[in-house]
Design a protein around this motif. Structure first.
Motif, mmCIF file in Angstrom:
data_model
loop_
_atom_site.group_PDB
_atom_site.id
_atom_site.type_symbol
_atom_site.label_atom_id
_atom_site.label_comp_id
_atom_site.label_asym_id
_atom_site.label_seq_id
_atom_site.Cartn_x
_atom_site.Cartn_y
_atom_site.Cartn_z
ATOM 1 N N ILE A 1 0.845 -1.191 0.000
ATOM 2 C CA ILE A 1 0.000 0.000 0.000
ATOM 3 C C ILE A 1 0.883 1.244 0.000
ATOM 4 O O ILE A 1 0.688 2.170 -0.773
ATOM 5 N N TYR A 2 1.903 1.207 0.851
ATOM 6 C CA TYR A 2 2.789 2.359 0.986
ATOM 7 C C TYR A 2 3.500 2.662 -0.337
ATOM 8 O O TYR A 2 3.559 3.804 -0.774
ATOM 9 N N THR A 3 4.044 1.641 -0.982
ATOM 10 C CA THR A 3 4.768 1.923 -2.228
ATOM 11 C C THR A 3 3.808 2.350 -3.323
ATOM 12 O O THR A 3 4.182 3.118 -4.205
ATOM 13 N N ASN A 4 2.575 1.881 -3.268
ATOM 14 C CA ASN A 4 1.631 2.322 -4.291
ATOM 15 C C ASN A 4 1.245 3.782 -4.107
ATOM 16 O O ASN A 4 1.021 4.488 -5.083
ATOM 17 N N VAL A 5 1.185 4.222 -2.849
ATOM 18 C CA VAL A 5 0.890 5.642 -2.625
ATOM 19 C C VAL A 5 2.127 6.486 -2.910
ATOM 20 O O VAL A 5 2.074 7.463 -3.648
ATOM 21 N N GLY A 6 3.270 6.054 -2.342
ATOM 22 C CA GLY A 6 4.463 6.873 -2.436
ATOM 23 C C GLY A 6 5.190 6.730 -3.760
ATOM 24 O O GLY A 6 5.189 7.626 -4.587
ATOM 25 N N THR A 7 5.792 5.555 -3.965
ATOM 26 C CA THR A 7 6.652 5.367 -5.126
ATOM 27 C C THR A 7 5.867 5.328 -6.422
ATOM 28 O O THR A 7 6.193 6.001 -7.388
ATOM 29 N N ALA A 8 4.799 4.512 -6.429
ATOM 30 C CA ALA A 8 4.112 4.286 -7.693
ATOM 31 C C ALA A 8 3.135 5.404 -8.019
ATOM 32 O O ALA A 8 2.701 5.529 -9.152
ATOM 33 N N ASN A 9 2.782 6.201 -7.031
ATOM 34 C CA ASN A 9 1.801 7.256 -7.252
ATOM 35 C C ASN A 9 0.510 6.672 -7.799
ATOM 36 O O ASN A 9 -0.117 7.231 -8.688
ATOM 37 N N ASN A 10 0.163 5.469 -7.319
ATOM 38 C CA ASN A 10 -1.025 4.788 -7.818
ATOM 39 C C ASN A 10 -2.028 4.653 -6.668
ATOM 40 O O ASN A 10 -2.183 3.595 -6.068
ATOM 41 N N LEU A 11 -2.709 5.754 -6.371
ATOM 42 C CA LEU A 11 -3.658 5.761 -5.258
ATOM 43 C C LEU A 11 -4.779 4.742 -5.449
ATOM 44 O O LEU A 11 -5.167 4.062 -4.493
ATOM 45 N N PRO A 12 -5.325 4.570 -6.652
ATOM 46 C CA PRO A 12 -6.379 3.577 -6.843
ATOM 47 C C PRO A 12 -5.950 2.164 -6.453
ATOM 48 O O PRO A 12 -6.684 1.448 -5.770
ATOM 49 N N GLY B 1 13.263 20.487 -1.830
ATOM 50 C CA GLY B 1 14.514 19.824 -2.207
ATOM 51 C C GLY B 1 14.836 18.651 -1.309
ATOM 52 O O GLY B 1 14.127 18.388 -0.333
ATOM 53 N N TRP B 2 15.905 17.923 -1.660
ATOM 54 C CA TRP B 2 16.372 16.831 -0.802
ATOM 55 C C TRP B 2 16.808 17.427 0.536
ATOM 56 O O TRP B 2 17.228 18.593 0.576
ATOM 57 N N PRO B 3 16.734 16.650 1.617
ATOM 58 C CA PRO B 3 17.168 17.169 2.916
ATOM 59 C C PRO B 3 18.601 17.682 2.817
ATOM 60 O O PRO B 3 19.441 17.034 2.213
ATOM 61 N N GLY B 4 18.858 18.852 3.382
ATOM 62 C CA GLY B 4 20.207 19.376 3.370
ATOM 63 C C GLY B 4 20.555 20.181 2.134
ATOM 64 O O GLY B 4 21.702 20.550 1.953
ATOM 65 N N TYR B 5 19.584 20.450 1.282
ATOM 66 C CA TYR B 5 19.887 21.197 0.060
ATOM 67 C C TYR B 5 19.766 22.709 0.248
ATOM 68 O O TYR B 5 20.271 23.468 -0.553
ATOM 69 N N ALA B 6 19.030 23.145 1.277
ATOM 70 C CA ALA B 6 18.916 24.585 1.544
ATOM 71 C C ALA B 6 18.891 24.785 3.049
ATOM 72 O O ALA B 6 17.838 24.870 3.657
ATOM 73 N N TYR C 1 12.112 16.757 1.138
ATOM 74 C CA TYR C 1 11.312 15.565 0.816
ATOM 75 C C TYR C 1 12.191 14.315 0.872
ATOM 76 O O TYR C 1 13.414 14.428 0.844
ATOM 77 N N GLY C 2 11.546 13.152 0.924
ATOM 78 C CA GLY C 2 12.294 11.905 1.106
ATOM 79 C C GLY C 2 12.555 11.106 -0.150
ATOM 80 O O GLY C 2 13.568 10.432 -0.261
ATOM 81 N N THR C 3 11.636 11.161 -1.100
ATOM 82 C CA THR C 3 11.826 10.391 -2.330
ATOM 83 C C THR C 3 11.404 11.243 -3.518
ATOM 84 O O THR C 3 10.638 12.187 -3.368
ATOM 85 N N SER C 4 11.881 10.868 -4.682
ATOM 86 C CA SER C 4 11.528 11.598 -5.896
ATOM 87 C C SER C 4 10.018 11.610 -6.106
ATOM 88 O O SER C 4 9.458 12.571 -6.626
ATOM 89 N N ASP C 5 9.384 10.533 -5.700
ATOM 90 C CA ASP C 5 7.947 10.438 -5.933
ATOM 91 C C ASP C 5 7.165 11.364 -5.017
ATOM 92 O O ASP C 5 6.177 11.969 -5.416
ATOM 93 N N GLU C 6 7.653 11.480 -3.768
ATOM 94 C CA GLU C 6 7.046 12.415 -2.843
ATOM 95 C C GLU C 6 7.229 13.840 -3.372
ATOM 96 O O GLU C 6 6.302 14.660 -3.319
ATOM 97 N N ALA C 7 8.421 14.115 -3.906
ATOM 98 C CA ALA C 7 8.713 15.445 -4.441
ATOM 99 C C ALA C 7 7.710 15.817 -5.518
ATOM 100 O O ALA C 7 7.177 16.931 -5.542
ATOM 101 N N SER D 1 15.964 15.088 -8.767
ATOM 102 C CA SER D 1 16.867 14.149 -9.407
ATOM 103 C C SER D 1 16.312 13.793 -10.781
ATOM 104 O O SER D 1 15.153 14.051 -11.088
ATOM 105 N N GLY D 2 17.170 13.145 -11.572
ATOM 106 C CA GLY D 2 16.800 12.850 -12.957
ATOM 107 C C GLY D 2 15.624 11.916 -13.104
ATOM 108 O O GLY D 2 14.990 11.857 -14.158
ATOM 109 N N ASP D 3 15.293 11.177 -12.040
ATOM 110 C CA ASP D 3 14.137 10.292 -12.160
ATOM 111 C C ASP D 3 12.841 11.044 -11.882
ATOM 112 O O ASP D 3 11.762 10.456 -11.904
ATOM 113 N N ALA D 4 12.941 12.345 -11.618
ATOM 114 C CA ALA D 4 11.724 13.148 -11.424
ATOM 115 C C ALA D 4 11.630 14.267 -12.457
ATOM 116 O O ALA D 4 10.545 14.693 -12.828
ATOM 117 N N THR D 5 12.793 14.740 -12.938
ATOM 118 C CA THR D 5 12.801 15.946 -13.766
ATOM 119 C C THR D 5 11.957 15.808 -15.025
ATOM 120 O O THR D 5 11.182 16.711 -15.353
#
Lengths: 302, 388
Positions: free
Chosen positions: A262-273, B48-53, B81-87, B102-106
């Motif tokens: 659930i966590y990775t789907n919300v956070g990493t995958a950005n797949n809330l559904p 930004g990533w922690p510690g960037y500003a 923020y903690g991860t690119s996806d959260e960003a 990072s490049g996986d978000a840009t």
């Protein structure tokens, strides 16, 4: 504050507030409805509606390009819960850990609770009650990281087990189960202790007077009386384990549980559904569990 | 209750509007490039990533934001923020003027129209930035620059010198040869780690035709996933929290696996570890500051981009985080004289071996037109399957 002089006088001014209060005095039903309106609104709007809003997204989808959730009613997510082997294996693993943690916690809690309520004197009982509650004062994360160090290859557990030719379980499902068992133990001890408190001491004496051995007394007298309390404790251990995703991350090695998906789907995958669809699994399991134990009266012992 | 039907309708409309509002999202189309700078606004909100500003609130001696505020009058608010996806999800709210991504978000930010193209002529310090960091796939789209570099680093191979013998020179020690260290191998816990496996396959199985580890078609992804599933059997734990990784190496629970320079530097001197850049090269990150397409503080944002690439500020920021700075001039301002050597700043040959994190998208990044590549969503699902 000064006294209101008009109260003492015969002529009472008919203020709007007074009118409202006399109306409420005469209409008991309206009084009750008004009283309940605020908490019910809170429950309905803030709690249930928010939860439903979240769960309803399970039937939506994610726009591939922008990554936003969009309203397109479909059952794809629910179907994949049943067809994708990943979800069934993780669900089974999670239920397995939850059951294991629950059973071990009950096995540990029973003697401790019995000792506290029937054997220990009032002073010792207080000390024991405090020591059971003490771990609850420390943060969840602190305890999980403490176990991370205990379970490590250079940890206390390894040091204790090495002379016996054994090794620490390390960061694994076993490590996670041990840590979770530790986390939820107080939540299991307390209801069982409460249940045992209600068992009168003279019943145990009567049982032994009538010739029952210890084990028979436990099985035929104590156990039936505290069964609802045991189930109440098991609900805590089971449901808390079912939803956990932090402990498994810290001491579980490379394994994942439902919460992680659930966590990775919300956070990493950005797949809330998909996350919402996955969240339905533990909810369904808990409903089934609560439904099956409802008749035992366990819910009155929570 | 005559009105009930009408009321019901109103409620239904309101609810559907609310639902539509949740889903439609903002994000206009890219925005236009700024011609010239105006007067500074009063405030600037950064992500930004922690510690960037750092403004001294974490550590009194670590502060490169206050001088900027004094110089420009732009009051900075920073959100880590903690991860690119959260960003990504935070930046989409439109509350932030600029982001260090990072490049996986840009590319996702550019594709969504959340950031604007930059007029680099308005950013004087950009001229001194290492040329190998400019106009790259993760900061430039259609020849338009969307970000200025903040710092870069490689994902290295760390091993315990007491246990891992002979000293490895290749990533094979965590892939084909991982079973020798069963249960003590570690890997980075993110779908982007699939690129590490792809890079390994690129060098060791040329017949698969991988030319860019971030550009995998369905079959190539399946090969990478198989490699990672085989690795999974030997993995002791995955890490995304760098403190967790440090502890694992120090206790010996982990003896070999991917790491960052800052982790190697933070290891206690008692632990016997070494971190190398294997012969296959490595994946890595190159972070860019980008400006929101809907910002109301564009002048302050430009000033910040210029400031963070200026030698003193860049040295402070990258040294604090543990990565290479983006200009040669920054090296002299580092408190540790060996700083630039440690992180191989400006070493183009070293940098060329790094495949910087890039968002996998369905249009193949390696230029193939006849096939569709797997996107980040597919990678995320694959990563869940790998962990099982």
């Amino acid at each position: 504050m000064t006294k209101n002089p008009s109260v003492a006088g015969a002529a009472i001014a008919v203020t709007p507030a007074r009118r409202v209060s006399s109306y409420l005095y005469n209409h008991a039903k309206a009084r009750l409805q008004l009283l309940l309106a605020a908490p019910v609104l809170w429950l309905a709007l803030v709690y249930i509606a928010a939860l439903l809003m979240l769960l309803v997204t399970a039937f939506w989808t994610v726009d591939e390009f922008t990554g936003n959730t969009k309203v397109a009613w479909n059952l794809d997510n629910i179907v994949s819960l049943f067809t994708d082997s990943l979800y069934s294996s993780v669900t089974l693993r999670t239920i397995g850990i939850a059951l294991g943690v629950t059973l071990v916690d009950i096995a540990l809690a029973l003697p401790i609770a019995f000792f506290m309520s029937k054997v220990a004197g009032p002073k010792l009982r207080n000390i024991l009650a405090i020591s059971v509650l003490l771990p609850l004062w420390a943060s969840y994360l602190v305890k999980a990281y403490a176990w991370r160090s205990v379970l490590s290859n250079k940890g206390v557990l390894q040091w204790l087990l090495e002379p016996l030719g054994l090794n620490t379980p390390g960061y694994s499902l076993w490590g996670a189960a041990i840590t979770l068992g530790y986390m939820w133990l107080p939540y299991v001890i307390l209801p069982i202790y409460g249940g045992l408190e209600k068992v009168p001491g003279n019943m145990l004496e009567a049982s032994s007077d009538l010739g029952a051995k210890t084990f028979t007394t436990v099985r035929r007298v104590i156990f039936p009386m505290i069964l609802p309390s045991i189930i109440a404790g098991s609900i805590f251990a089971f449901s808390l384990t079912l939803g956990d995703y932090i402990t498994i991350n810290i001491v579980g090695g490379p394994n994942q549980m439902l919460g992680n998906l659930i966590y990775t789907n919300v956070g990493t995958a950005n797949n809330l559904p998909m996350a919402a669809a996955l969240a339905l699994i533990p909810i369904a399991i808990m409903f089934a569990y609560l439904g099956s134990v409802r008749r035992t009266g366990a819910l009155n012992n929570l | 209750m005559k009105l009930s039907k009408a009321k019901g309708l109103v409620v239904a409309v309101a609810v559907s509007l609310a639902l539509a509002g949740c889903s439609s999202g903002s994000g206009n189309n890219g925005g236009t490039m700024l011609d010239k700078l105006g007067a500074n606004e009063k405030t600037l909100t950064l992500l930004g990533w922690p510690g960037y500003a750092e403004d001294g609130s974490t550590d009194k001696t670590v502060d490169w934001v206050t001088p900027f505020e004094k110089e420009t009058g732009c009051q900075v608010t920073f959100k880590p923020y903690g991860t690119s996806d959260e960003a990504l999800s935070l930046f989409k709210t439109g509350q932030y003027d600029a982001i260090a991504a990072s490049g996986d978000a840009t590319l996702r930010l550019v594709a969504g129209g959340y950031v604007q193209p930059l007029n680099t002529a308005l950013i004087p310090s950009y001229a001194n930035v290492y040329s190998f960091l400019k106009n790259r796939a993760w900061n430039t789209v259609d020849k338009k620059s969307y970000g200025v570099p903040h710092g870069y680093g490689a994902n290295l191979l760390m091993y315990n010198t007491d246990v891992v013998k002979p000293a490895p020179t290749s990533w094979s020690v965590v892939f084909d040869g991982a079973s020798a260290y069963k249960g003590k191998v570690t890997a980075y816990d993110s779908p982007i780690y699939i690129a590490d496996a792809a890079l390994y396959l690129m060098k060791h199985k040329p017949e698969l035709g991988i030319t860019n580890p971030y550009s995998l078609d369905k079959d190539q992804l399946a090969e990478a996933v198989d490699l990672l599933k085989a690795q999974r059997a030997n993995v002791g734990e995955y890490w995304s929290d760098y403190l967790k990784s440090i502890q694992s190496f120090e206790t010996g629970n982990t003896v070999v696996g991917t790491t960052w320079q800052v982790i190697k530097n933070s290891m206690s001197t008692k632990s016997h570890t070494e971190a190398i850049l294997p012969t296959e090269g490595a994946t890595g990150w190159s972070d860019s500051w980008m400006i929101s397409s809907s910002t109301k503080h564009v002048n302050c944002a430009y000033k910040w981009l210029d400031y963070i690439d200026s030698p003193k500020a860049n040295a402070a920021a990258t040294e604090y985080f543990g990565e290479a700075p983006v200009t040669q001039d920054a090296c002299q301002y580092a408190s540790d004289k060996a700083f630039c050597d440690t992180y191989h700043a400006g070493d183009e040959a070293y940098a060329a071996q790094i495949w910087y994190w890039t968002t996998p998208i369905s249009t193949c990044l390696d230029g193939r037109k006849d096939v569709k590549c797997t996107d980040y969503a597919a990678w995320t699902k694959a990563w869940q399957d790998i962990k099982g």
